[in-house]
Design an enzyme around this catalytic site. Structure first.
Site, mmCIF file in Angstrom:
data_model
loop_
_atom_site.group_PDB
_atom_site.id
_atom_site.type_symbol
_atom_site.label_atom_id
_atom_site.label_comp_id
_atom_site.label_asym_id
_atom_site.label_seq_id
_atom_site.Cartn_x
_atom_site.Cartn_y
_atom_site.Cartn_z
ATOM 1 N N GLY A 12 60.357 -55.252 22.579
ATOM 2 C CA GLY A 12 60.799 -56.416 21.819
ATOM 3 C C GLY A 12 59.621 -57.100 21.158
ATOM 4 O O GLY A 12 59.587 -58.323 21.015
ATOM 5 N N ARG A 15 58.830 -59.629 17.161
ATOM 6 C CA ARG A 15 58.884 -61.064 16.815
ATOM 7 C C ARG A 15 58.890 -61.900 18.082
ATOM 8 O O ARG A 15 58.956 -61.387 19.196
ATOM 9 C CB ARG A 15 60.134 -61.366 15.996
ATOM 10 C CG ARG A 15 61.434 -61.014 16.699
ATOM 11 C CD ARG A 15 62.645 -61.191 15.809
ATOM 12 N NE ARG A 15 62.556 -60.340 14.640
ATOM 13 C CZ ARG A 15 62.918 -59.046 14.625
ATOM 14 N NH1 ARG A 15 63.359 -58.471 15.741
ATOM 15 N NH2 ARG A 15 62.814 -58.332 13.545
ATOM 16 N N ASP A 62 65.127 -47.340 21.424
ATOM 17 C CA ASP A 62 66.242 -48.049 22.038
ATOM 18 C C ASP A 62 65.975 -48.050 23.532
ATOM 19 O O ASP A 62 66.091 -47.015 24.194
ATOM 20 C CB ASP A 62 67.551 -47.327 21.719
ATOM 21 C CG ASP A 62 68.762 -47.956 22.384
ATOM 22 O OD1 ASP A 62 68.595 -48.918 23.172
ATOM 23 O OD2 ASP A 62 69.890 -47.480 22.139
ATOM 24 N N VAL A 63 65.594 -49.204 24.086
ATOM 25 C CA VAL A 63 65.187 -49.237 25.486
ATOM 26 C C VAL A 63 66.332 -48.921 26.443
ATOM 27 O O VAL A 63 66.097 -48.612 27.616
ATOM 28 C CB VAL A 63 64.557 -50.597 25.862
ATOM 29 C CG1 VAL A 63 63.295 -50.844 25.061
ATOM 30 C CG2 VAL A 63 65.551 -51.748 25.706
ATOM 31 N N SER A 141 64.376 -65.546 32.900
ATOM 32 C CA SER A 141 64.729 -66.774 32.181
ATOM 33 C C SER A 141 65.170 -67.823 33.184
ATOM 34 O O SER A 141 65.644 -67.495 34.287
ATOM 35 C CB SER A 141 65.875 -66.501 31.205
ATOM 36 O OG SER A 141 66.400 -67.707 30.673
ATOM 37 N N TYR A 153 74.093 -62.912 30.439
ATOM 38 C CA TYR A 153 72.642 -63.124 30.341
ATOM 39 C C TYR A 153 72.070 -63.643 31.656
ATOM 40 O O TYR A 153 71.022 -63.177 32.130
ATOM 41 C CB TYR A 153 72.374 -64.106 29.208
ATOM 42 C CG TYR A 153 70.928 -64.310 28.851
ATOM 43 C CD1 TYR A 153 70.225 -63.365 28.110
ATOM 44 C CD2 TYR A 153 70.262 -65.475 29.228
ATOM 45 C CE1 TYR A 153 68.896 -63.569 27.758
ATOM 46 C CE2 TYR A 153 68.946 -65.692 28.880
ATOM 47 C CZ TYR A 153 68.259 -64.734 28.144
ATOM 48 O OH TYR A 153 66.949 -64.942 27.799
ATOM 49 N N LYS A 157 69.334 -61.684 33.908
ATOM 50 C CA LYS A 157 68.021 -62.259 34.179
ATOM 51 C C LYS A 157 67.792 -62.474 35.673
ATOM 52 O O LYS A 157 66.658 -62.392 36.160
ATOM 53 C CB LYS A 157 67.856 -63.569 33.409
ATOM 54 C CG LYS A 157 67.706 -63.371 31.902
ATOM 55 C CD LYS A 157 66.597 -62.401 31.552
ATOM 56 C CE LYS A 157 66.239 -62.422 30.079
ATOM 57 N NZ LYS A 157 65.181 -61.439 29.740
#
Length: 252
Positions: A12, A15, A62-63, A141, A153, A157
């Site tokens: 990733g 950016r 593509d991970v 996160s 998410y 995480k």
């Protein structure tokens, strides 16, 4: 600070947090493979590294795909050197309340965050074990503690944290450490997109977030890069299995 040249992989890395981490690790002395789904999107990060005399390689992968990951890591080893530093940063969001969330939205987030971290780490760890040195940094996160509208998410995480602690137990005897960084509100394209989906002006969105942060500002990608630099450094060899909340103050 890294005492000898290492090869690092940052997923990733095109950016946001990934780009900041890649640039920081390059300034610390690493050759950096900047990995993202779209190889051409990595050009700006690679250019930023090369502009200050660093060595970088853009890699499309593509991970969440086993074959893609295998090819990517082998390419890094061949063109930059055996990777002994891995930062699993690639991530996506597919936010929605539980009753509205589709299986596709659940799977997309799990595939990138958890499956991706697993595949990348499995492919890279053999180089670390052989070198008797390795640094794995996983991005979690504060949402791992729970966040409305992010059941996928948050679960992913939280899973990253358990994954990290288990890696520390399994790989520590080989000189490999594994730690996780759990950012709070970081000013990136992803948080800007979240504000847009909510119909909130991004500056107002940041202002509201800052009002709840003890240091009274939102985070920047460089804040996370600084912590990644510490974990990757030679001096962090006795730090493993840790989850650090980089959120501008205490977390519950």
């Amino acid at each position: 600070m890294i005492q000898e040249r290492r090869t690092a992989i940052v997923t990733g890395g095109a950016r946001g947090i990934g780009a900041a981490v890649a640039v920081r690790l390059a300034s610390d002395g690493c050759a950096v493979a900047v990995v993202d789904l779209d190889e051409s999107a990595c050009a700006a990060t690679v250019s930023a590294i090369e502009a200050v005399g660093g060595s970088a390689l853009a890699v499309g992968a593509d991970v969440g795909d086993e074959v893609s990951v295998g090819v990517a890591v082998e390419r890094v080893a061949t063109e930059l050197g055996a990777p002994t530093v891995l930062v699993n940063n690639a991530g996506v969001t597919r936010d929605n309340l539980l009753f509205k969330m589709t299986v596709e939205d659940w799977d997309a987030v799990m595939d990138v965050h958890l499956r991706g971290s697993f595949l990348m780490t499995r492919a890279a760890q053999k180089y670390m074990v052989e070198a008797r040195f390795g640094r794995i940094v996983n991005l979690s996160s504060v949402s791992a503690l729970g966040n409305r509208g992010q059941v996928n998410y948050s679960a992913a995480k939280a899973g990253v944290q358990g994954f990290t602690k288990t890696l520390a137990l399994e790989l520590g005897r080989y000189g490999v450490t594994a730690n996780a960084i759990a950012p709070g509100f970081i000013e990136t394209e992803m948080t800007a997109a979240t504000a847009a989906r909510m119909g909130v002006d991004f500056e107002e969105f940041k202002k509201r977030a800052a009002s709840e942060i003890p240091v009274a500002r939102v985070g920047r990608p460089e804040d996370i890069a600084n912590m990644a630099s510490f974990f990757v450094g030679e001096g962090a060899g006795f730090v493993s299995g840790q989850v650090v909340y980089v959120a501008g103050g205490p977390r519950g």
